[in-house]
Design a protein around this motif. Structure first.
Motif, PDB file in Angstrom:
ATOM      1  N   ILE A 160       0.395  -2.318  -9.089  1.00 62.63           N
ATOM      2  CA  ILE A 160      -0.486  -2.770  -8.005  1.00 62.63           C
ATOM      3  C   ILE A 160      -1.912  -2.265  -8.211  1.00 62.63           C
ATOM      4  CG2 ILE A 160      -0.940  -2.572  -5.524  1.00 62.63           C
ATOM      5  CD1 ILE A 160       2.116  -2.471  -5.132  1.00 62.63           C
ATOM      6  N   ASN A 161      -2.042  -1.040  -8.699  1.00 64.39           N
ATOM      7  CA  ASN A 161      -3.362  -0.421  -8.820  1.00 64.39           C
ATOM      8  C   ASN A 161      -4.103  -0.785 -10.098  1.00 64.39           C
ATOM      9  OD1 ASN A 161      -3.457   1.048  -6.346  1.00 64.39           O
ATOM     10  ND2 ASN A 161      -1.996   2.510  -7.191  1.00 64.39           N
ATOM     11  N   THR A 162      -3.394  -1.336 -11.096  1.00 72.98           N
ATOM     12  CA  THR A 162      -4.057  -1.600 -12.380  1.00 72.98           C
ATOM     13  C   THR A 162      -4.054  -3.062 -12.786  1.00 72.98           C
ATOM     14  OG1 THR A 162      -2.012  -1.183 -13.635  1.00 72.98           O
ATOM     15  CG2 THR A 162      -3.475   0.705 -13.221  1.00 72.98           C
TER      16      THR A 162
ATOM     17  N   ARG B  25      -8.006  -6.905  -8.709  1.00 75.93           N
ATOM     18  CA  ARG B  25      -6.820  -6.048  -8.743  1.00 75.93           C
ATOM     19  C   ARG B  25      -5.859  -6.431  -7.617  1.00 75.93           C
ATOM     20  NH1 ARG B  25      -7.267  -0.116  -8.128  1.00 75.93           N
ATOM     21  NH2 ARG B  25      -8.452  -0.748  -6.302  1.00 75.93           N
TER      22      ARG B  25
ATOM     23  N   ALA C 248      -4.298  -4.450  -5.880  1.00 79.37           N
ATOM     24  CA  ALA C 248      -4.559  -3.529  -4.771  1.00 79.37           C
ATOM     25  C   ALA C 248      -5.688  -4.018  -3.871  1.00 79.37           C
ATOM     26  CB  ALA C 248      -4.889  -2.137  -5.311  1.00 79.37           C
ATOM     27  N   ASP C 249      -6.567  -4.875  -4.409  1.00 74.60           N
ATOM     28  CA  ASP C 249      -7.708  -5.358  -3.621  1.00 74.60           C
ATOM     29  C   ASP C 249      -7.433  -6.689  -2.935  1.00 74.60           C
ATOM     30  OD1 ASP C 249      -9.236  -3.165  -4.388  1.00 74.60           O
ATOM     31  OD2 ASP C 249      -9.934  -4.148  -6.214  1.00 74.60           O
TER      32      ASP C 249
ATOM     33  N   ASP D 233       0.879  -1.167   0.000  1.00 77.91           N
ATOM     34  CA  ASP D 233       0.000   0.000   0.000  1.00 77.91           C
ATOM     35  C   ASP D 233       0.915   1.215   0.000  1.00 77.91           C
ATOM     36  OD1 ASP D 233      -2.080   1.757   0.232  1.00 77.91           O
ATOM     37  OD2 ASP D 233      -2.364   1.449   2.377  1.00 77.91           O
ATOM     38  N   ASP D 234       0.925   1.978  -1.119  1.00 77.44           N
ATOM     39  CA  ASP D 234       1.895   3.064  -1.312  1.00 77.44           C
ATOM     40  C   ASP D 234       3.311   2.501  -1.215  1.00 77.44           C
ATOM     41  OD1 ASP D 234       3.102   5.506  -1.671  1.00 77.44           O
ATOM     42  OD2 ASP D 234       2.699   6.228   0.363  1.00 77.44           O
TER      43      ASP D 234
ATOM     44  N   ASN E 107       3.648   1.045  -7.998  1.00 84.25           N
ATOM     45  CA  ASN E 107       2.298   1.391  -7.527  1.00 84.25           C
ATOM     46  C   ASN E 107       1.285   1.322  -8.668  1.00 84.25           C
ATOM     47  OD1 ASN E 107       2.467   1.999  -4.654  1.00 84.25           O
ATOM     48  ND2 ASN E 107       3.858   3.633  -5.243  1.00 84.25           N
TER      49      ASN E 107
END
Length: 202
Positions: free
Chosen positions: A94-96, A111, A113-114, A35-36, A91
């Motif tokens: 992770i986000n896409t 994702r 990220a999820d 996360d970040d 990042n």
């Protein structure tokens, strides 16, 4: 959000990353996708910015140098003085990018990220029995826990009764201690009254 996909749908997911990519962007402190994400060391290991800050703060309190939890190299700092160096590309991945849940038998896709939130509800994550503290050992798939509770109700009742018996025995022991302490206090008070009376007569 993670969801179940068919083999045909999976074939049209060009951004579905493999498990090695998931491992590369997994924070070695909280064990979830970063996360970040920040680069923690010169060996290009990544951690959550908040996790790395907690690590560095803990090392500072101990008066020692913070080290990468994966390779033990010194933690690097950005120009802003904060632990780790920002990695926008990681990042963005992770986000896409999409990944498959690493839990065997789950098969859901979402994702990266999820993934952190998905593991909190994933049906194939291993979880302990609610009676583990009473002695029901072992881990169970989350979606099999209800079945375990139904099948092992007699064991759970037995473990509960054993713990209650142990508590009753402990309480009885405490009562005995209280009674013993009260008798000792009564003797001390009686001795004090006698000593006080002797002092007043002399």
């Amino acid at each position: 959000m993670f969801s179940t996909v068919t083999a045909a749908e999976r074939a049209f997911m060009p951004n579905l990353v493999n498990s090695s990519v998931v491992d590369d962007v997994t924070c070695t402190i909280c064990l979830a996708p970063c996360d970040d994400a920040v680069r923690a060391c010169s060996a290009d290991h990544y951690n959550c910015a908040s996790c790395l800050k907690t690590l560095v703060d803990g090392a500072d309190r101990l008066g020692s140098a913070a080290r990468c939890p994966q390779c033990r190299d010194p933690v690097i700092f950005g120009r802003n003085g904060k632990a780790g160096v920002s990695v926008p590309l990681v990042n963005a991945v992770i986000n896409t990018q999409l990944c498959e849940c690493p839990m065997e038998g789950c098969g859901q896709v979402g994702r990266l990220a999820d993934l952190r939130d998905h593991t909190k509800v994933c049906p194939k994550v291993k979880v302990p029995c609610p009676y583990a503290r009473l002695g029901c050992d072992g881990l169970h798939d989350r979606d099999q826990l209800d079945s375990h509770m139904r099948d092992e109700w007699a064991l759970h009742l037995k473990l509960t009764n054993e713990r209650l018996d142990s508590v009753v025995t402990s309480v009885d022991g405490v009562k005995d201690d209280v009674r013993g302490n009260k008798r000792a206090l009564d003797r001390l008070q009686a001795d004090h009254r006698r000593y006080r009376g002797d002092c007043e007569q002399s």
